[in-house]
Design an enzyme around this catalytic site. Sequence first.
Site, PDB file in Angstrom:
ATOM      1  N   ALA A 128       0.837  -1.200   0.000  1.00 18.98           N
ATOM      2  CA  ALA A 128       0.000   0.000   0.000  1.00 18.98           C
ATOM      3  C   ALA A 128       0.870   1.247   0.000  1.00 18.98           C
ATOM      4  O   ALA A 128       1.294   1.731   1.059  1.00 18.98           O
ATOM      5  CB  ALA A 128      -0.931  -0.016   1.209  1.00 18.98           C
ATOM      6  N   LEU A 129       1.104   1.772  -1.197  1.00 19.83           N
ATOM      7  CA  LEU A 129       1.917   2.976  -1.372  1.00 19.83           C
ATOM      8  C   LEU A 129       1.049   4.124  -1.889  1.00 19.83           C
ATOM      9  O   LEU A 129       1.036   5.225  -1.322  1.00 19.83           O
ATOM     10  CB  LEU A 129       3.052   2.667  -2.373  1.00 19.83           C
ATOM     11  CG  LEU A 129       3.920   3.818  -2.844  1.00 19.83           C
ATOM     12  CD1 LEU A 129       4.733   4.392  -1.680  1.00 19.83           C
ATOM     13  CD2 LEU A 129       4.897   3.349  -3.943  1.00 19.83           C
ATOM     14  N   ASP A 246      11.633  -2.369  -7.938  1.00 25.18           N
ATOM     15  CA  ASP A 246      12.672  -2.813  -8.867  1.00 25.18           C
ATOM     16  C   ASP A 246      12.421  -4.262  -9.293  1.00 25.18           C
ATOM     17  O   ASP A 246      12.392  -4.583 -10.482  1.00 25.18           O
ATOM     18  CB  ASP A 246      14.006  -2.756  -8.106  1.00 25.18           C
ATOM     19  CG  ASP A 246      15.079  -2.052  -8.863  1.00 25.18           C
ATOM     20  OD1 ASP A 246      14.751  -1.356  -9.816  1.00 25.18           O
ATOM     21  OD2 ASP A 246      16.254  -2.211  -8.458  1.00 25.18           O
ATOM     22  N   GLN A 285       0.573 -10.841 -47.111  1.00 22.38           N
ATOM     23  CA  GLN A 285       1.837 -10.354 -46.547  1.00 22.38           C
ATOM     24  C   GLN A 285       1.640  -9.221 -45.534  1.00 22.38           C
ATOM     25  O   GLN A 285       2.453  -9.057 -44.628  1.00 22.38           O
ATOM     26  CB  GLN A 285       2.787  -9.941 -47.672  1.00 22.38           C
ATOM     27  CG  GLN A 285       3.303 -11.178 -48.398  1.00 22.38           C
ATOM     28  CD  GLN A 285       4.172 -10.856 -49.579  1.00 22.38           C
ATOM     29  OE1 GLN A 285       4.091  -9.770 -50.149  1.00 22.38           O
ATOM     30  NE2 GLN A 285       5.007 -11.793 -49.984  1.00 22.38           N
ATOM     31  N   GLY A 345      -9.980  -8.829 -37.025  1.00 20.10           N
ATOM     32  CA  GLY A 345     -11.019  -8.041 -37.694  1.00 20.10           C
ATOM     33  C   GLY A 345     -12.183  -7.783 -36.733  1.00 20.10           C
ATOM     34  O   GLY A 345     -11.965  -7.538 -35.538  1.00 20.10           O
ATOM     35  N   GLY A 346     -13.406  -7.861 -37.248  1.00 18.68           N
ATOM     36  CA  GLY A 346     -14.591  -7.598 -36.418  1.00 18.68           C
ATOM     37  C   GLY A 346     -14.652  -8.515 -35.198  1.00 18.68           C
ATOM     38  O   GLY A 346     -15.045  -8.097 -34.105  1.00 18.68           O
ATOM     39  N   GLU A 369       2.824   0.205 -11.087  1.00 22.31           N
ATOM     40  CA  GLU A 369       4.245   0.021 -10.731  1.00 22.31           C
ATOM     41  C   GLU A 369       5.159   0.938 -11.563  1.00 22.31           C
ATOM     42  O   GLU A 369       6.229   0.544 -12.022  1.00 22.31           O
ATOM     43  CB  GLU A 369       4.637  -1.457 -10.830  1.00 22.31           C
ATOM     44  CG  GLU A 369       3.814  -2.282  -9.844  1.00 22.31           C
ATOM     45  CD  GLU A 369       4.397  -3.623  -9.463  1.00 22.31           C
ATOM     46  OE1 GLU A 369       5.612  -3.799  -9.564  1.00 22.31           O
ATOM     47  OE2 GLU A 369       3.607  -4.475  -9.038  1.00 22.31           O
TER      48      GLU A 369
HETATM   49  C1  LIG Z   1      -5.551  -1.908 -11.238  1.00 23.30           C
HETATM   50  C2  LIG Z   1      -4.548  -1.141 -10.429  1.00 23.30           C
HETATM   51  C3  LIG Z   1      -3.833  -1.790  -9.435  1.00 23.30           C
HETATM   52  C4  LIG Z   1      -2.949  -1.071  -8.624  1.00 23.30           C
HETATM   53  N1  LIG Z   1      -2.322  -1.712  -7.566  1.00 23.30           N
HETATM   54  C5  LIG Z   1      -1.584  -0.973  -6.689  1.00 23.30           C
HETATM   55  C6  LIG Z   1      -1.060  -1.575  -5.490  1.00 23.30           C
HETATM   56  O1  LIG Z   1      -1.222  -2.774  -5.247  1.00 23.30           O
HETATM   57  N2  LIG Z   1      -0.382  -0.779  -4.617  1.00 23.30           N
HETATM   58  C7  LIG Z   1      -0.170   0.542  -4.839  1.00 23.30           C
HETATM   59  O2  LIG Z   1       0.433   1.198  -3.994  1.00 23.30           O
HETATM   60  N3  LIG Z   1      -0.661   1.147  -5.967  1.00 23.30           N
HETATM   61  C8  LIG Z   1      -1.358   0.422  -6.883  1.00 23.30           C
HETATM   62  N4  LIG Z   1      -1.877   1.017  -8.009  1.00 23.30           N
HETATM   63  C9  LIG Z   1      -1.636   2.435  -8.242  1.00 23.30           C
HETATM   64  C10 LIG Z   1      -0.702   2.716  -9.425  1.00 23.30           C
HETATM   65  O3  LIG Z   1       0.609   2.339  -9.115  1.00 23.30           O
HETATM   66  C11 LIG Z   1      -0.882   4.203  -9.797  1.00 23.30           C
HETATM   67  O4  LIG Z   1      -2.161   4.326 -10.387  1.00 23.30           O
HETATM   68  C12 LIG Z   1       0.203   4.695 -10.735  1.00 23.30           C
HETATM   69  O5  LIG Z   1       1.452   4.751 -10.066  1.00 23.30           O
HETATM   70  C13 LIG Z   1      -0.108   6.075 -11.333  1.00 23.30           C
HETATM   71  O6  LIG Z   1      -0.498   6.970 -10.352  1.00 23.30           O
HETATM   72  P1  LIG Z   1      -1.847   7.836 -10.550  1.00 23.30           P
HETATM   73  O7  LIG Z   1      -2.935   6.865 -10.899  1.00 23.30           O
HETATM   74  O8  LIG Z   1      -2.053   8.676  -9.359  1.00 23.30           O
HETATM   75  O9  LIG Z   1      -1.585   8.708 -11.829  1.00 23.30           O
HETATM   76  P2  LIG Z   1      -0.905  10.177 -11.839  1.00 23.30           P
HETATM   77  O10 LIG Z   1       0.348  10.151 -11.045  1.00 23.30           O
HETATM   78  O11 LIG Z   1      -1.937  11.185 -11.508  1.00 23.30           O
HETATM   79  O12 LIG Z   1      -0.517  10.307 -13.373  1.00 23.30           O
HETATM   80  C14 LIG Z   1      -1.425  10.761 -14.379  1.00 23.30           C
HETATM   81  C15 LIG Z   1      -0.623  10.960 -15.669  1.00 23.30           C
HETATM   82  O13 LIG Z   1       0.375  11.962 -15.467  1.00 23.30           O
HETATM   83  C16 LIG Z   1       1.646  11.450 -15.816  1.00 23.30           C
HETATM   84  N5  LIG Z   1       2.679  12.073 -14.978  1.00 23.30           N
HETATM   85  C17 LIG Z   1       2.697  12.217 -13.633  1.00 23.30           C
HETATM   86  N6  LIG Z   1       3.816  12.823 -13.228  1.00 23.30           N
HETATM   87  C18 LIG Z   1       4.539  13.085 -14.352  1.00 23.30           C
HETATM   88  C19 LIG Z   1       5.790  13.706 -14.606  1.00 23.30           C
HETATM   89  N7  LIG Z   1       6.575  14.154 -13.630  1.00 23.30           N
HETATM   90  N8  LIG Z   1       6.196  13.829 -15.892  1.00 23.30           N
HETATM   91  C20 LIG Z   1       5.437  13.360 -16.912  1.00 23.30           C
HETATM   92  N9  LIG Z   1       4.244  12.752 -16.736  1.00 23.30           N
HETATM   93  C21 LIG Z   1       3.802  12.622 -15.462  1.00 23.30           C
HETATM   94  C22 LIG Z   1       1.540   9.949 -15.602  1.00 23.30           C
HETATM   95  O14 LIG Z   1       2.521   9.231 -16.334  1.00 23.30           O
HETATM   96  C23 LIG Z   1       0.128   9.686 -16.093  1.00 23.30           C
HETATM   97  O15 LIG Z   1       0.147   9.596 -17.500  1.00 23.30           O
HETATM   98  C24 LIG Z   1      -2.739   0.307  -8.854  1.00 23.30           C
HETATM   99  C25 LIG Z   1      -3.444   0.952  -9.887  1.00 23.30           C
HETATM  100  C26 LIG Z   1      -4.342   0.250 -10.656  1.00 23.30           C
HETATM  101  C27 LIG Z   1      -5.119   0.977 -11.727  1.00 23.30           C
END
Ligand SMILES: Cc1cc2nc3c(=O)[nH]c(=O)nc-3n(C[C@H](O)[C@H](O)[C@H](O)COP(=O)(O)OP(=O)(O)OC[C@H]3O[C@@H](n4cnc5c(N)ncnc54)[C@H](O)[C@@H]3O)c2cc1C
Length: 393
Positions: A128-129, A246, A285, A345-346, A369
């Site tokens: 949970a991060l 990582d 092709q 396709g469809g 991640e």
């Molecule tokens: C199905 C699912 C399972 C998950 N499981 C876990 C879990 O088990 N534990 C956990 O802790 N989290 C989990 N997450 C959370 C996931 O890791 C985050 O959703 C992810 O890290 C993106 O964060 P955010 O959704 O807040 O998007 P945001 O950080 O709001 O990003 C939105 C957009 O902005 C872009 N962005 C943000 N900052 C920058 C920057 N500096 N430069 C350029 N672009 C940027 C991003 O790339 C993205 O395109 C899960 C998410 C989902 C959908």
Amino acid sequence: MSAATQHVDDESFDALMEQVARFVRERLVPMEQRVEEEDAVPQDIVDDMKAMGFFGLSISPEYGGAGLTAEQQARFQMAISTSSPAFRYIYSSNLGIGSRAIALDGTPEQKSEFLPRLATGELVGCFALTEPGAGSDAGGLTTRATRDGGDYLINGSKRFITNATRADLFTVMARTDPASTGAAGVSAFLVDRHAPGVSVGKPEKKMGHRGSQVADVIFDNVRVPAERLVGGQEGQGFRSAMRTLDHGRINIAAMGVGMADRMLEEAIAYAAQRRQFGSAIIDFQLIQAMLADSQVDVQAARAMTLDAARRIDATGSAVKEAAGAKYFSSEMVCRVADRAVQIFGGAGYIAEYPIERMYRDARLLRIYEGTSQILQLLIARQMGRERGIRFGR
Ligand SMILES: Cc1cc2nc3c(=O)[nH]c(=O)nc-3n(C[C@H](O)[C@H](O)[C@H](O)COP(=O)(O)OP(=O)(O)OC[C@H]3O[C@@H](n4cnc5c(N)ncnc54)[C@H](O)[C@@H]3O)c2cc1C
């Protein structure tokens, strides 16, 4: 950091891979449609995975696991991921992000208390991060852990936590130093889901990955004994989280390879039997070009993933290579999914065929991640570090 010990020899690992291939073919693939419709994995599959030791594959034999190397884990994840990703979530947080912080940074007592139970699947772990206000900017997390005698009191909310609805043990990142900002001052805690004050939200409705669940987790004055601070030292949590990710990224990269392998097989089988203009479409092709591009894509992602895994095994760290493998593989699997839909396709747009589900399932890999953008930044930062140059802010 030191080289990983190989606990499972090549012959035993090959036997495991044969067993996995049979399990995927005979048990998992036939169950995919049911999992999609019911949004749940049947209990007998979970029991089979426990019996086959899947929950403990990465955990050291000292704590009852198999102690697979990172390369062996990647190969295993590639094989399993040729079936629906829902199956993988059953055991994979115990293999990865739900156990890794303890295995890497836990105290000896934390390791002996939790790792054996995670290895058997008696406990399900999760990580949970993410928070409502802290996603890509994970260092901006605001969940607080305040020292109170021999305990900490945790307050805050976590968002999108995989397996939160079925996990017993949460590895929770919380800020122990209120004066800190960013990554410093964050610590990792092992929190029992039954502790008073822990509540789990309703599972989210998702685009794909049906059969696995994500939900919010709220911590309202949750009392956690100080012995549950990972490693017993404050301020190390962000480092633990990044080291955990990582490894985790190599597993996601491997998942992309497995999913792409499967879609490519589906696309070849379909193209060989679908006839238009008097011949099988595989004879055209332009169809062959899509198959060849997909083959090259998968080949490259497999090589990058195994290379990153071997580096982790050899040196204990592969930040740039793991980020690169996850970035490439997650983008690659979406390209392969798109071409597979095109070849169908469809029929590729119709839910009766598995490609429609696989296309939706592939999309998540570019987000969790570490989004592709965050991985690009991470790779560039590492390139700068290696050259003694600071890139950007
Ligand atoms: C199905 C699912 C399972 C998950 N499981 C876990 C879990 O088990 N534990 C956990 O802790 N989290 C989990 N997450 C959370 C996931 O890791 C985050 O959703 C992810 O890290 C993106 O964060 P955010 O959704 O807040 O998007 P945001 O950080 O709001 O990003 C939105 C957009 O902005 C872009 N962005 C943000 N900052 C920058 C920057 N500096 N430069 C350029 N672009 C940027 C991003 O790339 C993205 O395109 C899960 C998410 C989902 C959908």
